[in-house]
Design an enzyme around this catalytic site. Structure first.
Site, PDB file in Angstrom:
ATOM      1  N   ASP A  29     -50.752   1.705  -5.159  1.00 23.46           N
ATOM      2  CA  ASP A  29     -50.222   3.076  -5.230  1.00 23.46           C
ATOM      3  C   ASP A  29     -48.609   2.703  -4.598  1.00 23.46           C
ATOM      4  O   ASP A  29     -48.541   2.135  -3.519  1.00 23.46           O
ATOM      5  CB  ASP A  29     -50.901   4.158  -4.180  1.00 23.46           C
ATOM      6  CG  ASP A  29     -50.056   5.361  -4.211  1.00 23.46           C
ATOM      7  OD1 ASP A  29     -48.794   5.498  -4.453  1.00 23.46           O
ATOM      8  OD2 ASP A  29     -50.849   6.501  -3.895  1.00 23.46           O
TER       9      ASP A  29
ATOM     10  N   TYR B 187     -36.058  14.042 -12.132  1.00 19.45           N
ATOM     11  CA  TYR B 187     -36.339  12.835 -13.220  1.00 19.45           C
ATOM     12  C   TYR B 187     -34.967  12.150 -13.568  1.00 19.45           C
ATOM     13  O   TYR B 187     -35.274  10.890 -13.636  1.00 19.45           O
ATOM     14  CB  TYR B 187     -37.408  13.584 -14.324  1.00 19.45           C
ATOM     15  CG  TYR B 187     -37.777  12.248 -15.175  1.00 19.45           C
ATOM     16  CD1 TYR B 187     -38.697  11.570 -14.894  1.00 19.45           C
ATOM     17  CD2 TYR B 187     -37.067  11.985 -16.468  1.00 19.45           C
ATOM     18  CE1 TYR B 187     -39.250  10.415 -15.600  1.00 19.45           C
ATOM     19  CE2 TYR B 187     -37.513  10.954 -17.376  1.00 19.45           C
ATOM     20  CZ  TYR B 187     -38.716  10.067 -16.990  1.00 19.45           C
ATOM     21  OH  TYR B 187     -39.115   9.285 -17.562  1.00 19.45           O
TER      22      TYR B 187
ATOM     23  N   LYS C  29     -34.236   8.087 -12.632  1.00 21.28           N
ATOM     24  CA  LYS C  29     -33.786   7.056 -13.482  1.00 21.28           C
ATOM     25  C   LYS C  29     -32.456   6.410 -13.636  1.00 21.28           C
ATOM     26  O   LYS C  29     -32.251   5.039 -13.833  1.00 21.28           O
ATOM     27  CB  LYS C  29     -34.448   7.489 -15.052  1.00 21.28           C
ATOM     28  CG  LYS C  29     -35.679   7.754 -15.230  1.00 21.28           C
ATOM     29  CD  LYS C  29     -36.786   6.778 -14.923  1.00 21.28           C
ATOM     30  CE  LYS C  29     -38.296   7.067 -15.236  1.00 21.28           C
ATOM     31  NZ  LYS C  29     -39.077   5.930 -14.947  1.00 21.28           N
TER      32      LYS C  29
ATOM     33  N   THR D 115     -47.800  10.633 -24.396  1.00 21.19           N
ATOM     34  CA  THR D 115     -48.502  10.441 -23.323  1.00 21.19           C
ATOM     35  C   THR D 115     -48.662  11.525 -22.238  1.00 21.19           C
ATOM     36  O   THR D 115     -48.166  12.489 -22.733  1.00 21.19           O
ATOM     37  CB  THR D 115     -47.850   8.991 -22.405  1.00 21.19           C
ATOM     38  OG1 THR D 115     -46.791   9.458 -22.001  1.00 21.19           O
ATOM     39  CG2 THR D 115     -47.775   7.679 -23.152  1.00 21.19           C
TER      40      THR D 115
ATOM     41  N   ASN E 220     -43.671   0.207 -13.809  1.00 21.20           N
ATOM     42  CA  ASN E 220     -43.993   0.982 -14.908  1.00 21.20           C
ATOM     43  C   ASN E 220     -44.286   2.422 -14.425  1.00 21.20           C
ATOM     44  O   ASN E 220     -43.852   3.360 -14.880  1.00 21.20           O
ATOM     45  CB  ASN E 220     -44.911   0.545 -16.018  1.00 21.20           C
ATOM     46  CG  ASN E 220     -45.491   1.631 -16.822  1.00 21.20           C
ATOM     47  OD1 ASN E 220     -44.888   2.013 -17.879  1.00 21.20           O
ATOM     48  ND2 ASN E 220     -46.656   2.341 -16.433  1.00 21.20           N
TER      49      ASN E 220
HETATM   50  P1  NAP Z   1     -48.372   8.620 -17.908  1.00 17.97           P
HETATM   51  O1  NAP Z   1     -49.460   8.490 -19.197  1.00 17.97           O
HETATM   52  O2  NAP Z   1     -48.398   9.785 -17.470  1.00 17.97           O
HETATM   53  O3  NAP Z   1     -48.667   7.157 -17.061  1.00 17.97           O
HETATM   54  C1  NAP Z   1     -47.863   7.383 -15.733  1.00 17.97           C
HETATM   55  C2  NAP Z   1     -48.709   6.152 -15.003  1.00 17.97           C
HETATM   56  O4  NAP Z   1     -48.024   5.970 -13.743  1.00 17.97           O
HETATM   57  C3  NAP Z   1     -50.184   6.309 -14.653  1.00 17.97           C
HETATM   58  O5  NAP Z   1     -50.857   5.249 -14.795  1.00 17.97           O
HETATM   59  C4  NAP Z   1     -50.212   6.954 -13.412  1.00 17.97           C
HETATM   60  O6  NAP Z   1     -51.323   6.774 -12.751  1.00 17.97           O
HETATM   61  C5  NAP Z   1     -49.009   5.925 -12.843  1.00 17.97           C
HETATM   62  N1  NAP Z   1     -48.476   6.466 -11.393  1.00 17.97           N
HETATM   63  C6  NAP Z   1     -47.942   7.767 -11.022  1.00 17.97           C
HETATM   64  N2  NAP Z   1     -47.740   7.685  -9.771  1.00 17.97           N
HETATM   65  C7  NAP Z   1     -48.139   6.363  -9.443  1.00 17.97           C
HETATM   66  C8  NAP Z   1     -48.180   5.862  -8.067  1.00 17.97           C
HETATM   67  N3  NAP Z   1     -47.798   6.409  -6.899  1.00 17.97           N
HETATM   68  N4  NAP Z   1     -48.664   4.599  -7.907  1.00 17.97           N
HETATM   69  C9  NAP Z   1     -49.091   3.885  -8.918  1.00 17.97           C
HETATM   70  N5  NAP Z   1     -49.090   4.407 -10.039  1.00 17.97           N
HETATM   71  C10 NAP Z   1     -48.747   5.621 -10.468  1.00 17.97           C
HETATM   72  O7  NAP Z   1     -46.699   8.561 -18.592  1.00 17.97           O
HETATM   73  P2  NAP Z   1     -46.260   7.242 -19.534  1.00 17.97           P
HETATM   74  O8  NAP Z   1     -45.503   7.684 -20.369  1.00 17.97           O
HETATM   75  O9  NAP Z   1     -46.925   6.008 -19.615  1.00 17.97           O
HETATM   76  O10 NAP Z   1     -44.914   6.615 -18.359  1.00 17.97           O
HETATM   77  C11 NAP Z   1     -44.940   5.591 -17.895  1.00 17.97           C
HETATM   78  C12 NAP Z   1     -43.647   4.929 -17.563  1.00 17.97           C
HETATM   79  O11 NAP Z   1     -42.650   5.228 -18.934  1.00 17.97           O
HETATM   80  C13 NAP Z   1     -42.942   6.129 -16.495  1.00 17.97           C
HETATM   81  O12 NAP Z   1     -42.167   5.459 -15.719  1.00 17.97           O
HETATM   82  C14 NAP Z   1     -41.962   7.188 -17.365  1.00 17.97           C
HETATM   83  O13 NAP Z   1     -40.871   7.667 -16.586  1.00 17.97           O
HETATM   84  C15 NAP Z   1     -41.333   6.138 -18.467  1.00 17.97           C
HETATM   85  N6  NAP Z   1     -40.953   6.838 -19.603  1.00 17.97           N
HETATM   86  C16 NAP Z   1     -41.945   7.540 -20.406  1.00 17.97           C
HETATM   87  C17 NAP Z   1     -41.367   7.990 -21.718  1.00 17.97           C
HETATM   88  C18 NAP Z   1     -42.421   8.963 -22.605  1.00 17.97           C
HETATM   89  O14 NAP Z   1     -41.818   9.433 -23.510  1.00 17.97           O
HETATM   90  N7  NAP Z   1     -43.727   8.772 -22.196  1.00 17.97           N
HETATM   91  C19 NAP Z   1     -40.194   8.104 -21.900  1.00 17.97           C
HETATM   92  C20 NAP Z   1     -39.212   7.485 -21.096  1.00 17.97           C
HETATM   93  C21 NAP Z   1     -39.765   6.921 -19.866  1.00 17.97           C
HETATM   94  P3  NAP Z   1     -52.414   8.008 -12.409  1.00 17.97           P
HETATM   95  O15 NAP Z   1     -53.232   7.972 -13.841  1.00 17.97           O
HETATM   96  O16 NAP Z   1     -53.031   7.825 -11.428  1.00 17.97           O
HETATM   97  O17 NAP Z   1     -51.629   9.336 -12.407  1.00 17.97           O
END
Ligand code: NAP
Length: 236
Positions: free
Chosen positions: A54, A159, A163, A194, A81
């Protein structure tokens, strides 16, 4: 000698796909996840290792770093990530709360610093470690101020600013590590389907993972202190 990678927030979404794609390159991946059950299930599906992590919990970070050092003796790749967001409504500058700001920063900003600092000793034990920070185009100041850019109307203070902070954190680590073989870069995966986007987006999580994998596996001639997406370099 095997290449060892840790991906935070790798139980689902883009993190899971980064772990899968690094594994497909023959890299030993440690799936970092805060939820042990979800993390173990993901690691099992990928045939990889798991560590409870975490990024907001100093004890969890310390235990993970100690275990990685004991189990592998080095870490070649760290992908920061894990990330969270809030709705655009909750993130409206004039009405967002400090509680919301702190919660987002704990994960997206302070979590990255805490994890990176805890792992730097073991990253330094690898011949040429790579650190990749999962940023977002929403953190780009230049795009935020470009009226013709699709990101212009999105003013999610917690947010977006988290970033932007992560981008400077990337530059700061890259500069401290300038004279070492360690490279530190930020990436934007693009808008991916996601949980964080409510399943909306023009890319799959697998497509979004590709840019982090590219920067995580840079050769010795690769750059440091960059911010990029699939289409190329992004403005800070
Ligand atoms: P996601 O499916 O919601 O995945 C987020 C991940 O982060 C999950 O595994 C979540 O775990 C984990 N997490 C959250 N808080 C945490 C903590 N305190 N300790 C450890 N793990 C934690 O979203 P995603 O789209 O894959 O996002 C991954 C990254 O990409 C993020 O940094 C996001 O800001 C970035 N991003 C995403 C997009 C997009 O369009 N999807 C665009 C730009 C940037 P849990 O399952 O336990 O919640």
């Amino acid at each position: 000698m095997k290449t060892i990678a840790l991906v935070t927030g790798a139980n689902k979404g883009i993190g899971f796909e980064i772990a899968r794609q690094l594994g497909e390159l023959g890299i030993t991946v440690i799936v970092g996840a805060r939820d042990e059950k979800l993390g173990r299930a993901a690691a099992e599906e990928l045939g990889q290792a798991f560590v409870q992590l975490d990024v907001t919990d100093p004890d969890s970070i310390k235990k993970a770093a100690t275990w990685i050092d004991l189990a592998y003796g080095k870490l070649d790749i760290l992908v920061n990530n894990a990330g969270i967001t809030v709705s655009h409504e909750e993130g409206k500058p004039s009405t967002t709360s400090l509680e919301t700001m702190r919660r987002i920063y704990e994960t997206n900003v302070f979590g990255v610093v805490a994890v990176t600092n805890a792992l730097l000793p073991v990253l330094r034990k690898a011949p040429a470690a790579r650190i990749v920070n999962q940023s977002s185009e929403m953190g780009s100041m230049e795009h935020a101020l470009n009226e013709n850019h699709p990101a212009f109307p999105i003013v999610n203070l917690p947010y977006n600013s988290s970033k932007t902070a992560l981008n400077m954190i990337t530059v700061a680590y890259a500069k401290e590590l300038w004279d070492t073989p360690i490279k530190v870069n930020a990436v934007d995966p693009g808008w991916c389907r996601t949980d964080i986007t409510g399943g909306e987006g023009y890319k799959s999580a697998a497509q979004g993972a590709a840019i982090a994998v590219k920067l995580a596996t840079l050769g010795a001639d690769g750059p440091t202190a960059t911010f990029s997406q699939d289409q190329g370099t992004l403005p800070w």
